[in-house]
Motif scaffolding. Structure first.
Motif, PDB file in Angstrom:
ATOM      1  N   LYS A 157       0.826  -1.199   0.000  1.00 18.60           N
ATOM      2  CA  LYS A 157       0.000   0.000   0.000  1.00 18.60           C
ATOM      3  C   LYS A 157       0.864   1.254   0.000  1.00 18.60           C
ATOM      4  CE  LYS A 157      -3.890  -2.212   2.360  1.00 18.60           C
ATOM      5  NZ  LYS A 157      -4.764  -2.229   3.561  1.00 18.60           N
ATOM      6  N   HIS A 158       0.393   2.266  -0.699  1.00 24.20           N
ATOM      7  CA  HIS A 158       1.105   3.537  -0.810  1.00 24.20           C
ATOM      8  C   HIS A 158       1.215   4.203   0.564  1.00 24.20           C
ATOM      9  CE1 HIS A 158       2.505   7.230  -2.610  1.00 24.20           C
ATOM     10  NE2 HIS A 158       1.451   7.915  -2.193  1.00 24.20           N
ATOM     11  N   ALA A 159       2.416   4.707   0.876  1.00 23.85           N
ATOM     12  CA  ALA A 159       2.660   5.291   2.197  1.00 23.85           C
ATOM     13  C   ALA A 159       1.814   6.530   2.445  1.00 23.85           C
ATOM     14  CB  ALA A 159       4.146   5.630   2.342  1.00 23.85           C
ATOM     15  N   GLY A 160       1.399   7.212   1.386  1.00 20.04           N
ATOM     16  CA  GLY A 160       0.634   8.447   1.532  1.00 20.04           C
ATOM     17  C   GLY A 160      -0.867   8.267   1.467  1.00 20.04           C
ATOM     18  N   ASN A 161      -1.345   7.016   1.582  1.00 16.94           N
ATOM     19  CA  ASN A 161      -2.792   6.771   1.534  1.00 16.94           C
ATOM     20  C   ASN A 161      -3.521   7.484   2.665  1.00 16.94           C
ATOM     21  OD1 ASN A 161      -2.944   5.166  -0.753  1.00 16.94           O
ATOM     22  ND2 ASN A 161      -2.762   3.242   0.356  1.00 16.94           N
ATOM     23  N   PRO A 162      -4.763   7.946   2.406  1.00 19.86           N
ATOM     24  CA  PRO A 162      -5.446   7.881   1.118  1.00 19.86           C
ATOM     25  C   PRO A 162      -4.958   8.987   0.195  1.00 19.86           C
ATOM     26  CG  PRO A 162      -6.849   8.976   2.703  1.00 19.86           C
ATOM     27  CD  PRO A 162      -5.629   8.511   3.464  1.00 19.86           C
ATOM     28  N   ILE A 163      -4.953   8.714  -1.106  1.00 20.80           N
ATOM     29  CA  ILE A 163      -4.498   9.743  -2.047  1.00 20.80           C
ATOM     30  C   ILE A 163      -5.612  10.735  -2.372  1.00 20.80           C
ATOM     31  CG2 ILE A 163      -2.677   8.300  -3.022  1.00 20.80           C
ATOM     32  CD1 ILE A 163      -4.476   7.761  -5.408  1.00 20.80           C
ATOM     33  N   LEU A 164      -6.869  10.345  -2.152  1.00 22.08           N
ATOM     34  CA  LEU A 164      -7.994  11.275  -2.207  1.00 22.08           C
ATOM     35  C   LEU A 164      -8.873  11.014  -0.987  1.00 22.08           C
ATOM     36  CD1 LEU A 164      -9.129  11.338  -5.959  1.00 22.08           C
ATOM     37  CD2 LEU A 164      -8.058  13.191  -4.671  1.00 22.08           C
ATOM     38  N   SER A 165      -9.123  12.044  -0.212  1.00 20.21           N
ATOM     39  CA  SER A 165      -9.939  11.898   0.986  1.00 20.21           C
ATOM     40  C   SER A 165     -11.379  11.563   0.626  1.00 20.21           C
ATOM     41  CB  SER A 165      -9.906  13.201   1.786  1.00 20.21           C
ATOM     42  OG  SER A 165     -10.605  14.223   1.073  1.00 20.21           O
ATOM     43  N   GLY A 166     -12.150  11.192   1.628  1.00 21.10           N
ATOM     44  CA  GLY A 166     -13.550  10.891   1.377  1.00 21.10           C
ATOM     45  C   GLY A 166     -14.283  12.057   0.761  1.00 21.10           C
ATOM     46  N   THR A 167     -13.973  13.275   1.200  1.00 23.96           N
ATOM     47  CA  THR A 167     -14.622  14.465   0.643  1.00 23.96           C
ATOM     48  C   THR A 167     -14.252  14.659  -0.820  1.00 23.96           C
ATOM     49  OG1 THR A 167     -14.643  15.552   2.811  1.00 23.96           O
ATOM     50  CG2 THR A 167     -14.877  16.954   0.871  1.00 23.96           C
ATOM     51  N   ALA A 168     -12.957  14.553  -1.138  1.00 23.84           N
ATOM     52  CA  ALA A 168     -12.512  14.731  -2.525  1.00 23.84           C
ATOM     53  C   ALA A 168     -12.977  13.591  -3.417  1.00 23.84           C
ATOM     54  CB  ALA A 168     -10.988  14.847  -2.563  1.00 23.84           C
ATOM     55  N   TRP A 169     -12.988  12.376  -2.855  1.00 31.72           N
ATOM     56  CA  TRP A 169     -13.395  11.209  -3.641  1.00 31.72           C
ATOM     57  C   TRP A 169     -14.899  11.178  -3.858  1.00 31.72           C
ATOM     58  CZ3 TRP A 169     -11.916   8.081  -7.101  1.00 31.72           C
ATOM     59  CH2 TRP A 169     -12.530   6.849  -7.304  1.00 31.72           C
TER      60      TRP A 169
END
Length: 276
Positions: A157-169
């Protein structure tokens, strides 16, 4: 939701989520001569392992070296905690599952500690990349994560997850991702709890995304008899067909068939300009 694509002279093929009695989910298979009118051919994959609960939902597929690799999530209403698995096939009809899930829940407190689902997988150069949705148990928020792999089986898994927050997604399920050499394109569903729509985003690296200039790009159909009157989005996928992007999304209508019951199925939109 589904995976579809041109199949040369033989037409088009789609593997889609087929639900019986609103609880038991299998992989259905259908064919088409034009990618619009489809003929169902029946189920080709069903839950069998304990971790799959009452659901096997197809989300993404690769075809490499004569082998189909289907990435799916499983769990359903029996288990709730969905995880990601893989199955392979020589013809797209007879499948062999890998066994254990290849992408599991995150640790307690992680954005994906309750659920990982809707994998979208790409093979770019020497790397496999998976986009997936993760849900947090405490917030009930669904956001976008990413994982990478050298072989398409073992994932980090990418260390910077999430790459889009729930609001942005938009707190919905999977999206339609396209990699066009030096640019990523994405169409995904967004909901505010009362209405839903499709949004567009682009990225140079597939990690940092910029929302499109004219969102939303598709909204619920105002026609009360339309298949997507009650919902646009939920799960979104698609494929490139010549100069057009064909975007397949969940449509919903409680009263499409009157007293016969609700409709939930695959709807289609197409666009030639990726920024629309």
């Amino acid at each position: 939701l589904n995976w579809a694509g041109p199949a040369g002279a033989s037409g088009y093929r789609v593997w889609y989520e087929a639900v019986a009695d609103e609880t038991y989910t299998t992989v259905g298979y259908a064919t088409s001569s034009d990618g619009i009118d489809w003929t169902k051919q029946g189920p080709v994959l069903a839950p069998s392992a304990p971790w799959e609960g009452n659901e096997v939902s197809p989300n993404s597929m690769l075809f490499e070296d004569g082998v189909y690799a289907l990435y799916y999530h499983a769990g359903g209403s029996d288990l709730v905690n969905r995880r990601v698995g893989r199955a392979t096939s020589a013809d797209g009809l007879v499948w062999s599952k890998d066994g254990d899930p290849m992408l599991d829940l995150g640790p307690s407190g992680a954005f994906d500690d309750e659920q990982v689902a809707e994998p979208r997988v790409f093979h770019i150069g020497s790397e496999y990349r998976m986009y997936y949705t993760g849900r947090n148990e405490q917030t009930n928020e669904t956001a976008l994560g990413m994982a990478t792999s050298a072989d398409g089986v073992s994932w980090t898994k990418h260390a910077g997850n999430p790459i889009l927050s729930g609001t942005a997604w938009g707190n919905f399920w999977g999206g339609a991702f396209f990699f066009e050499g030096n640019r990523w394109h994405l169409w995904h569903g967004v909901t505010d709890g009362t209405s839903s729509s499709l949004h567009y985003a682009s990225s140079a690296d597939g990690v940092v995304w910029t929302a499109g200039p004219a969102n939303p790009v598709l909204t619920q159909n105002p026609d009360p008899l339309a298949a997507d009157n009650g919902l646009v989005g939920d799960s979104v996928s698609g494929y490139r067909d010549g100069e057009s992007y064909r975007i397949m999304y969940t449509g919903f209508n409680w009263e499409l068939f009157g007293t016969e019951g609700r409709f939930e199925g695959i709807c289609l939109a197409s666009v030639a300009d990726p920024c629309r």
